[in-house]
Structures are given as structure tokens and as C-alpha cells.
Design an enzyme around this catalytic site. Sequence first.
Site, PDB file in Angstrom:
ATOM      1  N   LYS A  39       9.428 -46.609 -54.128  1.00 27.29           N
ATOM      2  CA  LYS A  39       8.878 -45.992 -52.917  1.00 27.29           C
ATOM      3  C   LYS A  39       7.636 -45.179 -53.274  1.00 27.29           C
ATOM      4  O   LYS A  39       7.376 -44.929 -54.458  1.00 27.29           O
ATOM      5  CB  LYS A  39       9.940 -45.143 -52.222  1.00 27.29           C
ATOM      6  CG  LYS A  39      10.461 -43.993 -53.049  1.00 27.29           C
ATOM      7  CD  LYS A  39      11.620 -43.311 -52.352  1.00 27.29           C
ATOM      8  CE  LYS A  39      12.146 -42.181 -53.209  1.00 27.29           C
ATOM      9  NZ  LYS A  39      12.620 -41.054 -52.453  1.00 27.29           N
ATOM     10  N   ARG A 137      21.416 -34.120 -46.241  1.00 26.46           N
ATOM     11  CA  ARG A 137      20.130 -34.627 -45.741  1.00 26.46           C
ATOM     12  C   ARG A 137      20.396 -35.702 -44.689  1.00 26.46           C
ATOM     13  O   ARG A 137      20.128 -35.499 -43.523  1.00 26.46           O
ATOM     14  CB  ARG A 137      19.319 -35.156 -46.934  1.00 26.46           C
ATOM     15  CG  ARG A 137      17.911 -35.550 -46.623  1.00 26.46           C
ATOM     16  CD  ARG A 137      17.096 -35.824 -47.867  1.00 26.46           C
ATOM     17  NE  ARG A 137      17.519 -36.999 -48.620  1.00 26.46           N
ATOM     18  CZ  ARG A 137      16.856 -37.487 -49.667  1.00 26.46           C
ATOM     19  NH1 ARG A 137      15.754 -36.889 -50.092  1.00 26.46           N
ATOM     20  NH2 ARG A 137      17.285 -38.551 -50.301  1.00 26.46           N
ATOM     21  N   HIS A 166      23.965 -39.899 -52.257  1.00 28.83           N
ATOM     22  CA  HIS A 166      22.842 -39.405 -53.070  1.00 28.83           C
ATOM     23  C   HIS A 166      23.212 -38.019 -53.597  1.00 28.83           C
ATOM     24  O   HIS A 166      23.793 -37.217 -52.872  1.00 28.83           O
ATOM     25  CB  HIS A 166      21.582 -39.335 -52.203  1.00 28.83           C
ATOM     26  CG  HIS A 166      20.315 -39.138 -52.984  1.00 28.83           C
ATOM     27  ND1 HIS A 166      19.981 -39.894 -54.087  1.00 28.83           N
ATOM     28  CD2 HIS A 166      19.296 -38.264 -52.817  1.00 28.83           C
ATOM     29  CE1 HIS A 166      18.811 -39.481 -54.560  1.00 28.83           C
ATOM     30  NE2 HIS A 166      18.380 -38.504 -53.817  1.00 28.83           N
ATOM     31  N   ARG A 222      20.222 -46.495 -59.047  1.00 29.50           N
ATOM     32  CA  ARG A 222      18.941 -46.469 -58.335  1.00 29.50           C
ATOM     33  C   ARG A 222      17.945 -45.539 -59.036  1.00 29.50           C
ATOM     34  O   ARG A 222      17.540 -44.516 -58.483  1.00 29.50           O
ATOM     35  CB  ARG A 222      19.148 -45.974 -56.893  1.00 29.50           C
ATOM     36  CG  ARG A 222      20.213 -46.712 -56.085  1.00 29.50           C
ATOM     37  CD  ARG A 222      20.147 -46.296 -54.610  1.00 29.50           C
ATOM     38  NE  ARG A 222      20.243 -44.864 -54.431  1.00 29.50           N
ATOM     39  CZ  ARG A 222      21.349 -44.198 -54.092  1.00 29.50           C
ATOM     40  NH1 ARG A 222      22.468 -44.860 -53.855  1.00 29.50           N
ATOM     41  NH2 ARG A 222      21.332 -42.884 -53.958  1.00 29.50           N
ATOM     42  N   TYR A 267     -16.520 -22.061 -56.100  1.00 35.51           N
ATOM     43  CA  TYR A 267     -16.313 -21.273 -54.878  1.00 35.51           C
ATOM     44  C   TYR A 267     -15.612 -19.943 -55.168  1.00 35.51           C
ATOM     45  O   TYR A 267     -14.687 -19.883 -55.983  1.00 35.51           O
ATOM     46  CB  TYR A 267     -15.429 -22.054 -53.902  1.00 35.51           C
ATOM     47  CG  TYR A 267     -16.066 -23.289 -53.328  1.00 35.51           C
ATOM     48  CD1 TYR A 267     -17.209 -23.216 -52.535  1.00 35.51           C
ATOM     49  CD2 TYR A 267     -15.506 -24.545 -53.562  1.00 35.51           C
ATOM     50  CE1 TYR A 267     -17.770 -24.368 -51.997  1.00 35.51           C
ATOM     51  CE2 TYR A 267     -16.059 -25.686 -53.018  1.00 35.51           C
ATOM     52  CZ  TYR A 267     -17.198 -25.584 -52.231  1.00 35.51           C
ATOM     53  OH  TYR A 267     -17.754 -26.713 -51.704  1.00 35.51           O
ATOM     54  N   CYS A 314     -12.554 -27.976 -56.940  1.00 38.25           N
ATOM     55  CA  CYS A 314     -13.143 -28.313 -55.640  1.00 38.25           C
ATOM     56  C   CYS A 314     -12.538 -29.620 -55.137  1.00 38.25           C
ATOM     57  O   CYS A 314     -11.741 -30.255 -55.827  1.00 38.25           O
ATOM     58  CB  CYS A 314     -14.661 -28.479 -55.766  1.00 38.25           C
ATOM     59  SG  CYS A 314     -15.489 -27.094 -56.554  1.00 38.25           S
ATOM     60  N   ASP A 316     -13.917 -32.536 -54.856  1.00 35.22           N
ATOM     61  CA  ASP A 316     -14.330 -33.713 -55.617  1.00 35.22           C
ATOM     62  C   ASP A 316     -14.801 -33.398 -57.029  1.00 35.22           C
ATOM     63  O   ASP A 316     -15.203 -34.316 -57.755  1.00 35.22           O
ATOM     64  CB  ASP A 316     -15.503 -34.420 -54.893  1.00 35.22           C
ATOM     65  CG  ASP A 316     -15.298 -34.472 -53.415  1.00 35.22           C
ATOM     66  OD1 ASP A 316     -14.300 -35.088 -52.988  1.00 35.22           O
ATOM     67  OD2 ASP A 316     -16.093 -33.858 -52.684  1.00 35.22           O
TER      68      ASP A 316
HETATM   69  C1  LIG Z   1      18.281 -42.393 -52.052  1.00 31.28           C
HETATM   70  C2  LIG Z   1      17.539 -42.320 -53.353  1.00 31.28           C
HETATM   71  N1  LIG Z   1      18.007 -42.986 -54.411  1.00 31.28           N
HETATM   72  C3  LIG Z   1      17.383 -42.943 -55.605  1.00 31.28           C
HETATM   73  C4  LIG Z   1      16.229 -42.205 -55.773  1.00 31.28           C
HETATM   74  C5  LIG Z   1      15.565 -42.147 -57.144  1.00 31.28           C
HETATM   75  O1  LIG Z   1      15.666 -40.841 -57.648  1.00 31.28           O
HETATM   76  P1  LIG Z   1      15.026 -40.448 -59.071  1.00 31.28           P
HETATM   77  O2  LIG Z   1      13.569 -40.652 -58.918  1.00 31.28           O
HETATM   78  O3  LIG Z   1      15.384 -39.018 -59.224  1.00 31.28           O
HETATM   79  O4  LIG Z   1      15.629 -41.346 -60.076  1.00 31.28           O
HETATM   80  C6  LIG Z   1      15.715 -41.495 -54.702  1.00 31.28           C
HETATM   81  C7  LIG Z   1      14.511 -40.685 -54.877  1.00 31.28           C
HETATM   82  O5  LIG Z   1      14.288 -39.675 -54.329  1.00 31.28           O
HETATM   83  C8  LIG Z   1      16.387 -41.555 -53.454  1.00 31.28           C
HETATM   84  O6  LIG Z   1      15.928 -40.887 -52.391  1.00 31.28           O
END
Ligand SMILES: Cc1ncc(COP(=O)(O)O)c(C=O)c1O
Length: 386
Positions: A39, A137, A166, A222, A267, A314, A316
Site C-alpha cells: 500500500k 480502529r 490487526h 502480512r 527564511y 525550504c 525546494d
Molecule cells: C491491516 C494491515 N496489515 C499489515 C500491515 C503491515 O504492517 P507493517 O508495515 O507494520 O508490517 C498494515 C500496515 O499498516 C496493515 O494496516
Amino acid sequence: MTEPTRPTRAEIDLDAIAANVRAACGLAGAGSAVMAVVKADAYGHGAVPVARVALAAGATWLGAAMPEEAAVLRAAGIGSRILILGPIAPAQAGLVARHDLDQCVSDPAQAEVLSRVATSAGRPLRLHLKVDTGMGRVGVSLREVGPAAARIAALPAVRLAGLMTHFAESDAEDPGFTREQLARFATATDALRAAGVPIPLRHAANSAALLRHPDARLDMVRPGIMLYGCHPCARRGQTDPILAPALRFRTVVSHLKDLPAGGSVSYGRTFVAPRDLRIATLPVGYADGLARLLSGQGQVLIGGQRVPIVGRVCMDMTMVDVTRVPDVRVGDEAVLIGCQGTEEITADEIAALTGTISYEVLCRVGARVPRVYRAAKFPRAPTEPS
Ligand SMILES: Cc1ncc(COP(=O)(O)O)c(C=O)c1O
């Protein structure tokens, strides 16, 4: 791919990603599939090249936050299972069907929307019911798991492909809460099984849980951050695999000047030279993801040495004091994240200076920073997303 014209770049080492994926697969063992979490454009590394390499290195699933991210992967010809980890609005449901994605749901009402979409698409959809075991969450509560699964099972065009949760603090020194979450998840899976609901896949572990909680590996893991070479825990365990940072953020010196004692930089004139100094200007700024909080605090590598950022970063441009570095010239490389010679600036170091985590430091590397891919062992790996 032609080399980008802009000297400010993020160099992505795909071999490092492959090695980190293999390390994750090794930890997961033969019993657990590995979903590479790609992601947020693979945490800033480029979703398509990372996904391809991760799948070649042993991952069999991909994780995206939203269907729009998965659509980019499908457009590049990636056909693996892709789970959408985040919640979706009804308007996004069509993309889940169109791209044959797996969708995480936290509420049977979402499943009903998806079932209607799947019916009109003429293709059943696979759902993963998320259980809130303590993250607070998204997800159904333990009490709601049974009724939610029953409502999903009664829908005509979706099927329950997985049950997931999670962890809130699998990176913590104290394993207590993660164990508690895992026990709650086991209660949920046992209850569903006892009610005769088949659960093809149970999954929970992010990178930290994969490293620290072998019981959490279940049917699939994951990992995200560890694939990019950042350690998810503050303290490394003795048996932890060595992770290879995959992103190097670099630019070049674009301008040099002598600043007399008393002269100021940038700045707000927050930096006033205490003596005569040599100042280099770098064509990179907070719009590229170099945090403004690094103003007067951060360092970059030039000539293999750490040099301080002086004055305010800054949008850029950024100025550094190169007085100590002999023979600096316009065009010399400056490294913002990564190695140069024997020195290294890590995403974790920047995170500590700016009050955040490595995840945000990596994701913040801006869209206008060209990604350049290096891969010795994947010679045909893409040099650019296609
Ligand atoms: C639902 C879920 N699974 C797995 C992950 C992967 O987590 P990490 O990057 O801590 O391994 C995330 C990341 O935020 C997540 O939201």
C-alpha cells in the site's frame, strides 16, 4: 528507461526487497503464505516494481489500502490475489469486482453492498471479515463475529475467504497485549468453526508480529515495513534476520558559496554563521519529503561525511554547512537517506529527529522525486512502473 533528468532521486534496490521478502518467507515457514503489503505505493518505493519482485521472491498475495491502488497493479498485469486492507465507500465497490480483489469488511452492511455489486458484475466476491481484538480502529467486536459471519454467509454473491485482525503493539517490548489479542482472535475463530462456518484463511501478523510472535503466523502473514528494510521494533532480537534498506534518497550540490561570519541562511534567519563558512545548496526540500522539522537539526552525507542542515528547509531547497568537507564541488552527490562511503543515515534516524516513524519518512518521499530501480539479480525487473 532513460535516466531522469532531475538529480534528486530515490534509488530503489529491488534485490534488497527480494532478500527481505525471502527473510519474511523464511520466518513464515511452509505453513503460512506471505502477503507483501504494498500500500501507499509500496511505502514510497513504487508499488508495481516492488509487487513484481515480491511475488518473484516468494510472496503469493499483495496487500493494498484501497481498490484504486490495486487497479494500478492489475493495469501492470499483476494477477495475484490482492487484499484491500482498508475500508471502502460504496462508490469504490465496483472496482473490487472489476479487478477481482479480496476485500476486508468490518461490518455486514459493507458485505451487503459488495454482494449487490457482485451480483450485477456476475462474479462472486471474496471477503475477509476483520475482528477488532484490540486495535480499536476497524473490525467487528468479538460479540458480533458470529452474527456478522452468519449474515455474510446468507448473502448470495460473496463468500467468506478469511478472518483477520490487526495488532496494536506487536512491536512493544511487553508481549502481553499482543498475546491477549491473539487469544481473542482464537476465540473468534473457534466460535465460527464450532458454528460450522468455514474459514479458509486466518491472518493477523504484521512485520513485528512475524518477528516476535511465532504463534501469530497462522495461515498467512502480512509484512510491510520489514520488506523495505526497516526494523519494526525499537530493539533488534539476536535471531532477527538482517534487513536491507531498499531506498536511497539522494541529490547533488547545486550551488556553493562562502558565507562570511554573521551572514544568515534561509527564511527567518534562524541560522547565523558563527564564523566564515562554506555553504552548499541542495535542490531538495519539504515538497520532496525532506521534513521541515529537520531544519537546523538533520544531517546529510557529502564526500562520505555527515554535514549539518543549516537554516530552514525550504519547499525546494536546503542548505548544508560543508566547511569541513574538502573539495566539494557543484554536482557532488548528497545523500539524505541511505549510505555514502562508510556513513549511513537511516529512515529511523530521521524519524527519531522528526518525532515520527520510519513508515512516514519513507511514504513522505514525494511524488515528484523520480524513482530509479537497481537490480543486479533481477536483470529484467522493471526500471520504471509500466
Ligand atoms: C491491516 C494491515 N496489515 C499489515 C500491515 C503491515 O504492517 P507493517 O508495515 O507494520 O508490517 C498494515 C500496515 O499498516 C496493515 O494496516
